[in-house]
Design a protein around this motif. Sequence first.
Motif, PDB file in Angstrom:
ATOM      1  N   HIS A   1       0.835  -1.210   0.000  1.00  0.00           N
ATOM      2  CA  HIS A   1       0.000   0.000   0.000  1.00  0.00           C
ATOM      3  C   HIS A   1       0.867   1.257   0.000  1.00  0.00           C
ATOM      4  CE1 HIS A   1      -3.442   2.574   0.786  1.00  0.00           C
ATOM      5  NE2 HIS A   1      -2.765   3.132   1.779  1.00  0.00           N
ATOM      6  N   LYS A   2       1.898   1.271   0.829  1.00  0.00           N
ATOM      7  CA  LYS A   2       2.763   2.448   0.901  1.00  0.00           C
ATOM      8  C   LYS A   2       3.531   2.660  -0.405  1.00  0.00           C
ATOM      9  CE  LYS A   2       3.379   2.259   5.912  1.00  0.00           C
ATOM     10  NZ  LYS A   2       4.323   1.973   7.032  1.00  0.00           N
ATOM     11  N   ALA A   3       3.952   1.577  -1.030  1.00  0.00           N
ATOM     12  CA  ALA A   3       4.689   1.693  -2.291  1.00  0.00           C
ATOM     13  C   ALA A   3       3.798   2.257  -3.390  1.00  0.00           C
ATOM     14  CB  ALA A   3       5.238   0.326  -2.706  1.00  0.00           C
ATOM     15  N   VAL A   4       2.557   1.758  -3.473  1.00  0.00           N
ATOM     16  CA  VAL A   4       1.631   2.237  -4.496  1.00  0.00           C
ATOM     17  C   VAL A   4       1.287   3.703  -4.256  1.00  0.00           C
ATOM     18  CG1 VAL A   4      -0.706   1.985  -5.444  1.00  0.00           C
ATOM     19  CG2 VAL A   4       0.686  -0.046  -4.977  1.00  0.00           C
ATOM     20  N   GLN A   5       1.064   4.073  -2.988  1.00  0.00           N
ATOM     21  CA  GLN A   5       0.733   5.465  -2.672  1.00  0.00           C
ATOM     22  C   GLN A   5       1.902   6.391  -2.978  1.00  0.00           C
ATOM     23  OE1 GLN A   5      -2.367   6.662  -1.724  1.00  0.00           O
ATOM     24  NE2 GLN A   5      -2.879   4.555  -2.308  1.00  0.00           N
ATOM     25  N   LEU A   6       3.117   5.904  -2.759  1.00  0.00           N
ATOM     26  CA  LEU A   6       4.300   6.718  -3.034  1.00  0.00           C
ATOM     27  C   LEU A   6       4.412   7.036  -4.522  1.00  0.00           C
ATOM     28  CD1 LEU A   6       6.939   7.969  -1.910  1.00  0.00           C
ATOM     29  CD2 LEU A   6       8.052   5.772  -2.382  1.00  0.00           C
ATOM     30  N   LEU A   7       4.033   6.072  -5.360  1.00  0.00           N
ATOM     31  CA  LEU A   7       4.139   6.258  -6.804  1.00  0.00           C
ATOM     32  C   LEU A   7       2.833   6.734  -7.434  1.00  0.00           C
ATOM     33  CD1 LEU A   7       6.264   3.114  -7.734  1.00  0.00           C
ATOM     34  CD2 LEU A   7       7.033   5.468  -7.496  1.00  0.00           C
ATOM     35  N   LEU A   8       1.822   6.957  -6.601  1.00  0.00           N
ATOM     36  CA  LEU A   8       0.517   7.365  -7.127  1.00  0.00           C
ATOM     37  C   LEU A   8       0.565   8.633  -7.976  1.00  0.00           C
ATOM     38  CD1 LEU A   8      -2.457   6.569  -7.184  1.00  0.00           C
ATOM     39  CD2 LEU A   8      -2.799   7.944  -5.112  1.00  0.00           C
ATOM     40  N   PRO A   9       1.363   9.652  -7.621  1.00  0.00           N
ATOM     41  CA  PRO A   9       1.414  10.861  -8.463  1.00  0.00           C
ATOM     42  C   PRO A   9       1.759  10.559  -9.927  1.00  0.00           C
ATOM     43  CG  PRO A   9       2.439  11.315  -6.365  1.00  0.00           C
ATOM     44  CD  PRO A   9       2.153   9.839  -6.388  1.00  0.00           C
ATOM     45  N   SER A  10       2.564   9.524 -10.173  1.00  0.00           N
ATOM     46  CA  SER A  10       2.927   9.210 -11.554  1.00  0.00           C
ATOM     47  C   SER A  10       1.762   8.578 -12.304  1.00  0.00           C
ATOM     48  CB  SER A  10       4.131   8.264 -11.578  1.00  0.00           C
ATOM     49  OG  SER A  10       3.784   6.997 -11.057  1.00  0.00           O
ATOM     50  N   PHE A  11       0.736   8.138 -11.572  1.00  0.00           N
ATOM     51  CA  PHE A  11      -0.424   7.520 -12.216  1.00  0.00           C
ATOM     52  C   PHE A  11      -1.597   8.492 -12.371  1.00  0.00           C
ATOM     53  CE2 PHE A  11       1.174   3.515  -9.941  1.00  0.00           C
ATOM     54  CZ  PHE A  11       1.858   3.087 -11.070  1.00  0.00           C
ATOM     55  N   THR A  12      -1.512   9.672 -11.757  1.00  0.00           N
ATOM     56  CA  THR A  12      -2.680  10.560 -11.699  1.00  0.00           C
ATOM     57  C   THR A  12      -2.681  11.652 -12.747  1.00  0.00           C
ATOM     58  OG1 THR A  12      -1.551  11.873 -10.013  1.00  0.00           O
ATOM     59  CG2 THR A  12      -3.061  10.152  -9.246  1.00  0.00           C
ATOM     60  N   GLN A  13      -1.639  11.708 -13.569  1.00  0.00           N
ATOM     61  CA  GLN A  13      -1.644  12.701 -14.648  1.00  0.00           C
ATOM     62  C   GLN A  13      -2.673  12.280 -15.701  1.00  0.00           C
ATOM     63  OE1 GLN A  13       2.389  13.023 -16.146  1.00  0.00           O
ATOM     64  NE2 GLN A  13       3.171  12.349 -14.172  1.00  0.00           N
ATOM     65  N   THR A  14      -3.090  13.238 -16.501  1.00  0.00           N
ATOM     66  CA  THR A  14      -3.981  12.926 -17.600  1.00  0.00           C
ATOM     67  C   THR A  14      -3.214  12.183 -18.671  1.00  0.00           C
ATOM     68  OG1 THR A  14      -5.277  14.917 -17.176  1.00  0.00           O
ATOM     69  CG2 THR A  14      -5.568  13.873 -19.320  1.00  0.00           C
ATOM     70  N   SER A  15      -3.751  11.021 -19.104  1.00  0.00           N
ATOM     71  CA  SER A  15      -3.023  10.190 -20.069  1.00  0.00           C
ATOM     72  C   SER A  15      -2.857  10.880 -21.403  1.00  0.00           C
ATOM     73  CB  SER A  15      -3.753   8.842 -20.251  1.00  0.00           C
ATOM     74  OG  SER A  15      -3.076   8.054 -21.157  1.00  0.00           O
TER      75      SER A  15
END
Length: 213
Positions: free
Chosen positions: A198-212
């Motif tokens: 969970h912590k690893a995914v949350q840490l990298l979450l900003p890289s997934f939240t940009q508009t594709s």
Amino acid sequence: MQISTTEVKKRGRPATVGEETKTKIVATTLDVLLELGYEKTSLDQIASQASVAKKTIYRFSSGKDELIQLALRSWTDSFKSCFEKDAASLDEFTRQLEDGLVTIGEQVLSPKAVRLFRLLQSDFPGRDELTASYQQQGIQRGRKILQLWMIKHSDLHIIPEQNFETLSNLLLAMVIAEPLRELALRQVPLIPIRDRAHKAVQLLLPSFTQTSR
């Protein structure tokens, strides 16, 4: 001259080994490897411990090294299905990613997997061959499965396009590699795998939240 059905069966290919038998042999291979070491592991030992004829093993494997590869591949096969589903949203993607990392952890951080990792840290005849199989069928294949799953979700416009090879390496390093090293050194207790994922995914979450796009 008419050939009987019995004769045809005898001349044809041997019957395919049942999946249960194959699974048993593959699992036994690792048991024997961890018990006897690489050099002393043999098809005779594997056949004896699995309670099968040696010729049965040859129906799907050419020898010890291929059996070990099959055994290591079975580990990545056990979590491959976690990365075959398509997520319909970013939230679903992150949930599936976390669940998949937990499943990988449960396999790769199991007692048997840790024992194999410890074995690879020692010096023995055949170490290079075993390490190569471990890298190819375990680490590299696991990274590739995760990488391709993320690429697919970039194509689906769920996450933005980026360097997924690096991203998959980072995730597995954070969630799997460090705990495996700690377990191999017997540094316990560990952070629960679910919390770490969970912590690893949350840490990298900003890289997934940009508009594709």
